[in-house]
Motif scaffolding. Structure first.
Motif, PDB file in Angstrom:
ATOM      1  N   THR A  81       0.861  -1.183   0.000  1.00 46.15           N
ATOM      2  CA  THR A  81       0.000   0.000   0.000  1.00 46.15           C
ATOM      3  C   THR A  81       0.894   1.228   0.000  1.00 46.15           C
ATOM      4  N   SER A  82       0.666   2.129  -0.964  1.00 44.38           N
ATOM      5  CA  SER A  82       1.474   3.344  -1.038  1.00 44.38           C
ATOM      6  C   SER A  82       0.591   4.564  -0.848  1.00 44.38           C
ATOM      7  N   LYS A  83       1.234   5.654  -0.448  1.00 41.00           N
ATOM      8  CA  LYS A  83       0.476   6.906  -0.281  1.00 41.00           C
ATOM      9  C   LYS A  83       0.435   7.646  -1.615  1.00 41.00           C
ATOM     10  N   ILE A  84      -0.724   8.227  -1.930  1.00 39.15           N
ATOM     11  CA  ILE A  84      -0.830   9.010  -3.168  1.00 39.15           C
ATOM     12  C   ILE A  84      -1.498  10.358  -2.883  1.00 39.15           C
ATOM     13  N   ASN A  85      -1.244  11.305  -3.783  1.00 39.42           N
ATOM     14  CA  ASN A  85      -1.790  12.646  -3.601  1.00 39.42           C
ATOM     15  C   ASN A  85      -3.004  12.941  -4.472  1.00 39.42           C
ATOM     16  N   GLU A  86      -3.076  12.238  -5.611  1.00 41.67           N
ATOM     17  CA  GLU A  86      -4.163  12.520  -6.556  1.00 41.67           C
ATOM     18  C   GLU A  86      -4.872  11.227  -6.915  1.00 41.67           C
ATOM     19  N   ILE A  87      -6.151  11.347  -7.206  1.00 47.25           N
ATOM     20  CA  ILE A  87      -6.968  10.168  -7.493  1.00 47.25           C
ATOM     21  C   ILE A  87      -6.595   9.488  -8.801  1.00 47.25           C
ATOM     22  N   PHE A  88      -5.862  10.187  -9.694  1.00 41.13           N
ATOM     23  CA  PHE A  88      -5.513   9.515 -10.941  1.00 41.13           C
ATOM     24  C   PHE A  88      -4.102   8.920 -10.908  1.00 41.13           C
ATOM     25  N   GLU A  89      -3.479   8.913  -9.724  1.00 35.15           N
ATOM     26  CA  GLU A  89      -2.192   8.223  -9.587  1.00 35.15           C
ATOM     27  C   GLU A  89      -2.501   6.747  -9.405  1.00 35.15           C
ATOM     28  N   ARG A  90      -2.385   5.969 -10.461  1.00 37.79           N
ATOM     29  CA  ARG A  90      -2.805   4.577 -10.402  1.00 37.79           C
ATOM     30  C   ARG A  90      -1.645   3.594 -10.566  1.00 37.79           C
ATOM     31  N   ILE A  91      -0.462   4.131 -10.848  1.00 39.49           N
ATOM     32  CA  ILE A  91       0.686   3.242 -11.044  1.00 39.49           C
ATOM     33  C   ILE A  91       1.367   3.033  -9.700  1.00 39.49           C
ATOM     34  N   CYS A  92       1.571   1.767  -9.321  1.00 38.58           N
ATOM     35  CA  CYS A  92       2.182   1.433  -8.037  1.00 38.58           C
ATOM     36  C   CYS A  92       3.597   2.003  -7.978  1.00 38.58           C
ATOM     37  N   PRO A  93       3.875   2.873  -6.984  1.00 37.80           N
ATOM     38  CA  PRO A  93       5.227   3.449  -6.898  1.00 37.80           C
ATOM     39  C   PRO A  93       6.287   2.409  -6.568  1.00 37.80           C
ATOM     40  N   ALA A  94       5.841   1.290  -5.997  1.00 39.49           N
ATOM     41  CA  ALA A  94       6.806   0.259  -5.591  1.00 39.49           C
ATOM     42  C   ALA A  94       7.231  -0.624  -6.757  1.00 39.49           C
ATOM     43  N   CYS A  95       6.246  -1.105  -7.563  1.00 39.27           N
ATOM     44  CA  CYS A  95       6.618  -2.057  -8.604  1.00 39.27           C
ATOM     45  C   CYS A  95       6.226  -1.621 -10.026  1.00 39.27           C
ATOM     46  N   GLY A  96       5.525  -0.488 -10.153  1.00 40.18           N
ATOM     47  CA  GLY A  96       5.169   0.004 -11.485  1.00 40.18           C
ATOM     48  C   GLY A  96       3.940  -0.621 -12.115  1.00 40.18           C
TER      49      GLY A  96
ATOM     50  N   PHE B 183      -9.483  20.162 -30.093  1.00 45.26           N
ATOM     51  CA  PHE B 183      -9.686  19.171 -29.044  1.00 45.26           C
ATOM     52  C   PHE B 183      -8.727  17.994 -29.217  1.00 45.26           C
ATOM     53  N   LYS B 184      -7.951  17.722 -28.144  1.00 46.51           N
ATOM     54  CA  LYS B 184      -6.961  16.634 -28.218  1.00 46.51           C
ATOM     55  C   LYS B 184      -7.616  15.320 -27.776  1.00 46.51           C
ATOM     56  N   ARG B 185      -8.270  14.684 -28.697  1.00 46.61           N
ATOM     57  CA  ARG B 185      -9.092  13.507 -28.389  1.00 46.61           C
ATOM     58  C   ARG B 185      -8.296  12.368 -27.765  1.00 46.61           C
ATOM     59  N   GLU B 186      -7.142  12.043 -28.331  1.00 42.73           N
ATOM     60  CA  GLU B 186      -6.358  10.888 -27.847  1.00 42.73           C
ATOM     61  C   GLU B 186      -5.884  11.118 -26.412  1.00 42.73           C
ATOM     62  N   ASP B 187      -5.442  12.334 -26.109  1.00 45.09           N
ATOM     63  CA  ASP B 187      -4.996  12.662 -24.744  1.00 45.09           C
ATOM     64  C   ASP B 187      -6.147  12.487 -23.758  1.00 45.09           C
ATOM     65  N   TYR B 188      -7.303  12.973 -24.169  1.00 46.55           N
ATOM     66  CA  TYR B 188      -8.489  12.922 -23.316  1.00 46.55           C
ATOM     67  C   TYR B 188      -8.851  11.479 -22.972  1.00 46.55           C
ATOM     68  N   ILE B 189      -8.926  10.643 -24.014  1.00 45.43           N
ATOM     69  CA  ILE B 189      -9.312   9.242 -23.796  1.00 45.43           C
ATOM     70  C   ILE B 189      -8.263   8.507 -22.971  1.00 45.43           C
ATOM     71  N   LYS B 190      -7.010   8.831 -23.219  1.00 49.82           N
ATOM     72  CA  LYS B 190      -5.924   8.178 -22.455  1.00 49.82           C
ATOM     73  C   LYS B 190      -6.064   8.528 -20.964  1.00 49.82           C
ATOM     74  N   ASP B 191      -6.314   9.790 -20.665  1.00 47.53           N
ATOM     75  CA  ASP B 191      -6.446  10.226 -19.268  1.00 47.53           C
ATOM     76  C   ASP B 191      -7.647   9.561 -18.596  1.00 47.53           C
ATOM     77  N   LEU B 192      -8.754   9.447 -19.340  1.00 43.78           N
ATOM     78  CA  LEU B 192      -9.945   8.810 -18.779  1.00 43.78           C
ATOM     79  C   LEU B 192      -9.686   7.346 -18.460  1.00 43.78           C
ATOM     80  N   LYS B 193      -9.019   6.664 -19.382  1.00 43.16           N
ATOM     81  CA  LYS B 193      -8.761   5.231 -19.201  1.00 43.16           C
ATOM     82  C   LYS B 193      -7.827   4.993 -18.020  1.00 43.16           C
ATOM     83  N   GLN B 194      -6.957   5.983 -17.765  1.00 43.39           N
ATOM     84  CA  GLN B 194      -6.034   5.832 -16.648  1.00 43.39           C
ATOM     85  C   GLN B 194      -6.795   5.918 -15.322  1.00 43.39           C
TER      86      GLN B 194
END
Lengths: 117, 235
Positions: A81-96, B183-194
């Motif tokens: 379990t790692s600490k994150i600052n933003e909700i879109f940080e989804r990549i594990c800082p430990a193993c990638g 509009f940067k469509r590919e960037d947008y979709i990539k960010d959403l999928k992440q």
């Protein structure tokens, strides 16, 4: 501005606690996850405004302390379990790995109340 | 409190562990349960002001029966959107929050007490136009749609991640002007999928009404699953 709704609820809960435990002086501890859209400053502001205007708080002092809790990301690959600052940080800082899930940081709760004499 | 050093005497600690959203969420859960029982599928429709929320509902009425749609419309002031939807024969209840930046479950519950849902299959709650405040405020919905227009730019998911994180479906509207607004469509979709790899993304344009067909289909399928769930509860 949406902090107003939750602060009204906070004041309501505090009044109930004050009644149930006969509290005239004390401190309430609020835990706030940093992955929510809530901010401490507006809550503190609304809290002071609401209690100032409320007769239940005349001659009583209940301080508000807000603890910000960092977001947590659990990795299903390396089981850390790692600490994150933003909700879109989804990549594990430990193993990638991207095989992760948010496991904390969404809190907005009254943890405890301290009663002083 | 000790006047000399400021330390607190006779401290008693009372454990509380109470979420401030509990009351709202409890009411939302009750609303959701009532709607399941009535087999009316509840959707929370969010997006910036002018992103195309009301337009989405109007276009869905070409693929879903308008008489089967009920709408709760949230705006600070005016009934402009209610009048628009009523022209299309869609039952609409207008909530004016005056200063509130999002709807909450008490407002929705009160609205439902004033609505006749007989014969309705879908309840679309069009939230106040806002990408910040509605996020995380439960209303009793089973599905979250966020409408985001090309004119707002492709950086919206990065700037407002919380609302996109809870979206089951993101509708990218105004695709017909995508080029004009760069509009940067590919960037947008990539960010959403992440943010959420399972999120559905559908692009819409008013120059091709068929783009709304897929959205109507998703909603119809969700309603069918809702009906099945309710039937299982009965037995």
């Amino acid at each position: 501005m949406h902090e107003l709704d939750v602060t009204k609820e906070l004041v309501k809960q505090i009044k109930q606690l004050m009644n149930e435990n006969s509290i005239n002086k004390g401190k309430v501890f609020l835990e706030m996850g940093n992955l929510t859209t809530y901010s401490a400053e507006p809550i503190k502001f609304y809290y002071s405004q609401l209690t100032h205007a409320d007769k239940s708080f005349v001659n009583k002092k209940i301080k508000l302390e807000i603890h910000e809790k960092k977001g947590e990301l659990y990795c299903k690959e390396c089981k850390t379990t790692s600490k994150i600052n933003e909700i879109f940080e989804r990549i594990c800082p430990a193993c990638g790995s991207i095989n992760t899930q948010i496991s904390g940081g969404d809190e907005l709760k009254i943890k405890k109340v301290e009663k002083y004499e | 409190m000790c006047e000399e050093c400021g330390c607190e005497e006779n401290k008693e600690t009372i454990k509380v562990e109470k979420d401030l959203r509990q009351e709202n969420d409890k009411m939302a859960a009750e609303t959701k349960h009532k709607l399941l029982h009535k087999k009316v599928y509840p959707i929370n429709l969010m997006g910036s002001p002018g992103s195309g929320k009301t337009t989405l509902i109007q276009n869905l009425a070409n693929y879903l029966n308008p008489e089967e749609i009920a709408v709760i419309q949230g705006d600070l002031e005016s009934d402009i959107d209610k009048k628009k939807l009523e022209k299309d024969k869609i039952l609409t209840y207008q909530i004016n929050t005056h200063s509130g930046c999002h709807l909450n479950s008490a407002m929705v519950r009160d609205a439902l007490e004033n609505m006749q849902l007989q014969g309705k299959k879908y309840l679309i709650i069009e939230n106040v136009g806002n990408l910040v405040c509605p996020a995380g405020v439960k209303l009793g919905q089973d599905f979250n749609i966020v409408v985001s227009s090309t004119a707002e730019g492709a950086d919206k998911p990065k700037k407002y991640p919380v609302i996109f994180n809870e979206a089951n479906l993101v509708v990218i509207s105004k695709m017909d002007i995508a080029k004009a607004v760069n509009f940067k469509r590919e960037d947008y979709i990539k960010d959403l999928k992440q943010i959420n790899p399972d999120m559905k993304i559908i692009e819409t344009t008013n120059t091709n009404k068929e783009s709304y067909k897929k959205i109507a289909e998703i909603i119809r399928q969700n309603h069918e699953k809702w009906e099945e769930t309710e039937s299982k509860h009965q037995h």
